[in-house]
Design an enzyme around this catalytic site. Structure first.
Site, PDB file in Angstrom:
ATOM      1  N   GLY A  38      24.673  -4.997  41.194  1.00  0.00           N
ATOM      2  CA  GLY A  38      24.006  -6.335  40.582  1.00  0.00           C
ATOM      3  C   GLY A  38      22.727  -6.809  41.028  1.00  0.00           C
ATOM      4  O   GLY A  38      23.211  -6.759  42.267  1.00  0.00           O
TER       5      GLY A  38
ATOM      6  N   GLN B 246      18.088 -14.484  43.621  1.00  0.00           N
ATOM      7  CA  GLN B 246      18.325 -13.531  44.549  1.00  0.00           C
ATOM      8  C   GLN B 246      16.668 -12.926  44.627  1.00  0.00           C
ATOM      9  O   GLN B 246      16.292 -12.673  45.727  1.00  0.00           O
ATOM     10  CB  GLN B 246      19.242 -12.945  45.220  1.00  0.00           C
ATOM     11  CG  GLN B 246      20.734 -12.796  44.631  1.00  0.00           C
ATOM     12  CD  GLN B 246      21.454 -11.646  44.739  1.00  0.00           C
ATOM     13  OE1 GLN B 246      21.435 -11.093  43.521  1.00  0.00           O
ATOM     14  NE2 GLN B 246      21.988 -10.696  45.693  1.00  0.00           N
TER      15      GLN B 246
ATOM     16  N   CYS C 209      26.319  -8.001  49.338  1.00  0.00           N
ATOM     17  CA  CYS C 209      25.702  -8.753  48.784  1.00  0.00           C
ATOM     18  C   CYS C 209      24.276  -8.008  48.876  1.00  0.00           C
ATOM     19  O   CYS C 209      24.030  -7.627  49.857  1.00  0.00           O
ATOM     20  CB  CYS C 209      25.910  -9.801  48.848  1.00  0.00           C
ATOM     21  SG  CYS C 209      24.803 -10.781  47.913  1.00  0.00           S
ATOM     22  N   LEU C 210      23.255  -7.849  48.059  1.00  0.00           N
ATOM     23  CA  LEU C 210      22.324  -7.639  48.882  1.00  0.00           C
ATOM     24  C   LEU C 210      21.758  -8.935  49.263  1.00  0.00           C
ATOM     25  O   LEU C 210      20.090  -8.385  50.365  1.00  0.00           O
ATOM     26  CB  LEU C 210      21.153  -7.355  47.354  1.00  0.00           C
ATOM     27  CG  LEU C 210      21.181  -6.067  46.280  1.00  0.00           C
ATOM     28  CD1 LEU C 210      20.706  -6.315  45.272  1.00  0.00           C
ATOM     29  CD2 LEU C 210      21.968  -5.104  47.827  1.00  0.00           C
TER      30      LEU C 210
ATOM     31  N   HIS D  15      31.238 -12.209  41.031  1.00  0.00           N
ATOM     32  CA  HIS D  15      30.316 -12.206  42.256  1.00  0.00           C
ATOM     33  C   HIS D  15      28.460 -12.792  41.619  1.00  0.00           C
ATOM     34  O   HIS D  15      27.751 -13.366  42.536  1.00  0.00           O
ATOM     35  CB  HIS D  15      30.385 -10.894  42.959  1.00  0.00           C
ATOM     36  CG  HIS D  15      29.547 -11.085  44.033  1.00  0.00           C
ATOM     37  ND1 HIS D  15      29.516 -11.054  45.338  1.00  0.00           N
ATOM     38  CD2 HIS D  15      27.648 -10.886  43.863  1.00  0.00           C
ATOM     39  CE1 HIS D  15      28.757 -10.544  46.246  1.00  0.00           C
ATOM     40  NE2 HIS D  15      27.249 -10.421  44.818  1.00  0.00           N
ATOM     41  N   GLU D  16      28.515 -11.994  40.576  1.00  0.00           N
ATOM     42  CA  GLU D  16      27.040 -13.051  39.990  1.00  0.00           C
ATOM     43  C   GLU D  16      27.247 -14.126  39.452  1.00  0.00           C
ATOM     44  O   GLU D  16      25.399 -14.507  39.452  1.00  0.00           O
ATOM     45  CB  GLU D  16      26.459 -11.531  38.499  1.00  0.00           C
ATOM     46  CG  GLU D  16      25.915  -9.933  39.679  1.00  0.00           C
ATOM     47  CD  GLU D  16      25.386 -10.540  40.992  1.00  0.00           C
ATOM     48  OE1 GLU D  16      24.208 -11.387  41.041  1.00  0.00           O
ATOM     49  OE2 GLU D  16      25.562  -9.434  41.511  1.00  0.00           O
TER      50      GLU D  16
ATOM     51  N   HIS E 296      26.082 -17.044  41.944  1.00  0.00           N
ATOM     52  CA  HIS E 296      25.285 -17.048  42.590  1.00  0.00           C
ATOM     53  C   HIS E 296      24.549 -17.972  41.641  1.00  0.00           C
ATOM     54  O   HIS E 296      23.763 -18.180  42.108  1.00  0.00           O
ATOM     55  CB  HIS E 296      24.582 -15.546  42.226  1.00  0.00           C
ATOM     56  CG  HIS E 296      24.190 -14.759  43.611  1.00  0.00           C
ATOM     57  ND1 HIS E 296      23.845 -14.845  44.966  1.00  0.00           N
ATOM     58  CD2 HIS E 296      25.598 -13.454  43.070  1.00  0.00           C
ATOM     59  CE1 HIS E 296      23.929 -13.543  45.421  1.00  0.00           C
ATOM     60  NE2 HIS E 296      24.926 -12.988  44.784  1.00  0.00           N
TER      61      HIS E 296
HETATM   62 NI    NI Z   1      25.478 -10.732  45.461  1.00  0.00          NI
END
Ligand code: NI
Length: 180
Positions: free
Chosen positions: A46, A51, A96-97, A138-139, A142
């Site tokens: 995701g 991000q 997480c990216l 999670h997203e 953000h």
């Molecule tokens: Ni993340």
């Protein structure tokens, strides 16, 4: 259409407040396309718009993670609201990216229901469990400036911060060497 660099912790951009999308136009579609390509290129489950440095309230979840097939497009969540979270929770390692190479055990609701708009502005409700529910939570974090690192204690937090600062310094050195 373009790949966009993923903002890495501790870049303060990740803590910026996000705002609702009010205009559903071609520019929004291009942003979502960029997010999709960037997520695929980084092998992510995701990605949130913040991000890639865009402060609008948008995240995407990879198609297979969202319960579809391998080739399904990601589900696009615009102006999402978590409508319901199950009391039943589960602890699982999460990545997480924006935290490359870091995995943190996070306790999340096993099931989640989210109301959002798609890229055309049409409202929909998504309900998922397991990995899908985890990805949505999670997203959504953000979009309220909450990050993986907020789920760990102070010692591990320091370790993660140092490692990512070191990685960023090495990357900057490499880029400088390439430019010579
Ligand atoms: Ni993340």
């Amino acid at each position: 259409m373009a790949l966009r660099p993923v903002v890495k912790f501790p870049d303060p951009v990740l803590r910026r407040p996000t705002v609702d999308v009010t205009i559903f136009d071609d520019e929004l579609k291009r942003l979502v396309t960029d997010m999709t390509e960037t997520m695929y290129a980084a092998n992510g489950a995701g990605l949130a718009a913040i991000q890639i440095g865009d402060g609008r309230r948008i995240f995407i979840v990879e198609g297979a993670v969202a319960g579809g097939n391998e080739n399904d497009p990601p589900i696009v969540f615009i102006n999402p609201e978590i409508e319901w979270l199950s009391d039943e929770k589960e602890i699982s390692d999460e990545g997480c990216l924006s935290f490359p190479g870091i995995y943190v055990p996070v306790k999340r609701s096993l099931r989640a229901r989210v109301r959002a708009r798609d890229v055309e502005g049409v409202e929909f409700v998504a309900e998922g469990e397991g990995l899908y529910a985890r990805a949505m939570q999670h997203e959504n974090d953000h979009l309220r400036s909450k990050l993986l690192i907020d789920y760990v204690g102070p010692i591990k937090r320091q370790m993660i911060k140092r490692k990512l600062e070191r990685d960023a310094a090495e990357e900057a050195e490499g880029a400088a060497a390439d430019a010579e």
